[in-house]
Design a protein around this motif. Structure first.
Motif, mmCIF file in Angstrom:
data_model
loop_
_atom_site.group_PDB
_atom_site.id
_atom_site.type_symbol
_atom_site.label_atom_id
_atom_site.label_comp_id
_atom_site.label_asym_id
_atom_site.label_seq_id
_atom_site.Cartn_x
_atom_site.Cartn_y
_atom_site.Cartn_z
ATOM 1 N N LEU A 81 -10.551 11.575 -18.983
ATOM 2 C CA LEU A 81 -10.366 12.943 -19.455
ATOM 3 C C LEU A 81 -10.814 13.983 -18.423
ATOM 4 C CD1 LEU A 81 -11.649 12.521 -23.125
ATOM 5 C CD2 LEU A 81 -9.317 12.331 -22.259
ATOM 6 N N LEU A 82 -11.430 13.537 -17.339
ATOM 7 C CA LEU A 82 -11.994 14.466 -16.356
ATOM 8 C C LEU A 82 -11.175 14.561 -15.083
ATOM 9 C CD1 LEU A 82 -15.735 13.344 -16.685
ATOM 10 C CD2 LEU A 82 -14.585 15.219 -17.896
ATOM 11 N N LEU A 108 -0.155 11.070 -20.640
ATOM 12 C CA LEU A 108 0.209 11.258 -22.044
ATOM 13 C C LEU A 108 -0.916 10.799 -22.966
ATOM 14 C CD1 LEU A 108 2.409 11.991 -24.126
ATOM 15 C CD2 LEU A 108 3.212 9.641 -23.959
ATOM 16 N N TRP A 109 -1.479 9.631 -22.685
ATOM 17 C CA TRP A 109 -2.550 9.116 -23.535
ATOM 18 C C TRP A 109 -3.816 9.947 -23.408
ATOM 19 C CZ3 TRP A 109 -1.388 3.563 -21.438
ATOM 20 C CH2 TRP A 109 -0.192 3.114 -22.008
ATOM 21 N N ALA A 110 -4.098 10.444 -22.195
ATOM 22 C CA ALA A 110 -5.276 11.296 -22.004
ATOM 23 C C ALA A 110 -5.147 12.582 -22.811
ATOM 24 C CB ALA A 110 -5.470 11.608 -20.519
ATOM 25 N N LEU A 111 -3.942 13.149 -22.870
ATOM 26 C CA LEU A 111 -3.717 14.346 -23.676
ATOM 27 C C LEU A 111 -3.964 14.062 -25.153
ATOM 28 C CD1 LEU A 111 -0.510 15.906 -22.052
ATOM 29 C CD2 LEU A 111 -2.791 16.916 -22.153
ATOM 30 N N SER A 124 -7.334 15.510 -27.745
ATOM 31 C CA SER A 124 -7.199 16.271 -28.994
ATOM 32 C C SER A 124 -8.248 15.874 -30.030
ATOM 33 C CB SER A 124 -5.795 16.076 -29.575
ATOM 34 O OG SER A 124 -5.606 14.736 -30.003
ATOM 35 N N TYR A 125 -9.022 14.826 -29.751
ATOM 36 C CA TYR A 125 -10.081 14.383 -30.658
ATOM 37 C C TYR A 125 -11.435 14.889 -30.160
ATOM 38 C CZ TYR A 125 -6.762 11.134 -32.812
ATOM 39 O OH TYR A 125 -5.692 10.582 -33.472
#
Length: 202
Positions: A118-119, A129-132, A136-137
């Motif tokens: 995420l950084l 896509l999965w990091a986005l 969101s959590y």
């Protein structure tokens, strides 16, 4: 015959003394353990145990809420290690959204590069896509040694003799499918919890 009766008595006693799964407490944070092997991913959702809950079969002073195991498709099994490990987080979040949406939780993985998922900017489109989705959590990703990630590691291992049973004829790749091995009281493949929450189908 006597051995069968003794076994039944033991099983009944075990079921009354040691619950395998606990109900979630909405006031407590969650911990999500994930792992991936060559052809399977696994996850375990837990919450901290209170002192008075010592009768539970707690894992690292945590009580299990949900176990999840999923067989990868033939194409997915050829992904790189980081893609499989990231997909195990993505898949678990999709399946456990009715628990984790709006909740505070920690994701623990034994794949160290995911700590920075995420950084850091990602060149890989799937990881982007999965990091986005993960961003969101209300969560953070922590690394733990593989020897400490025993539950998710066990769930990501297929039983002996089933490793070669991949379906080679799969032509349609789906991101989330119904090939999950459900090990819980509610089968989330059968209904959408969000529909029930919004009363759309009542």
């Amino acid at each position: 015959m006597r051995n069968v009766k003794e076994l039944l008595i033991f099983l009944k006693y075990s079921l009354t003394v040691t619950p395998l799964l606990a109900y979630p407490d909405l006031k407590k944070p969650y911990v999500l353990y994930t792992d991936a092997s060559n052809d399977t991913i696994g996850a375990c959702l837990t919450q901290p145990c209170e002192e008075e809950e010592t009768h539970l079969s707690c894992l690292r002073k945590e009580k299990p809420i949900y176990f999840l195991s999923h067989k990868l498709s033939d194409t997915q099994s050829r992904w790189s290690t980081i893609e499989k490990e990231a997909f195990s987080i993505h898949y678990a979040l999709q399946k456990l959204d009715h628990y984790l949406h709006g909740a505070e939780f920690i994701i623990r993985t034994d794949h160290k590069p995911l700590k920075y998922l995420l950084l850091s900017p990602q060149c890989n489109k799937k990881l982007q896509l999965w990091a986005l989705g993960i961003a969101s959590y209300n969560c953070k990703i922590e690394w733990l040694a593989g020897t400490d990630n025993t539950i998710a590691d066990y769930l990501s291992r297929r039983p002996p003799g089933q490793e070669g049973n991949q379906n080679q004829s799969e032509t349609i790749e789906v991101d989330i499918s119904d090939k999950a091995f459900q090990i819980n009281t509610l089968n989330s493949n059968k209904f959408n919890p969000k529909d029930f929450a919004s009363c759309n189908k009542l």
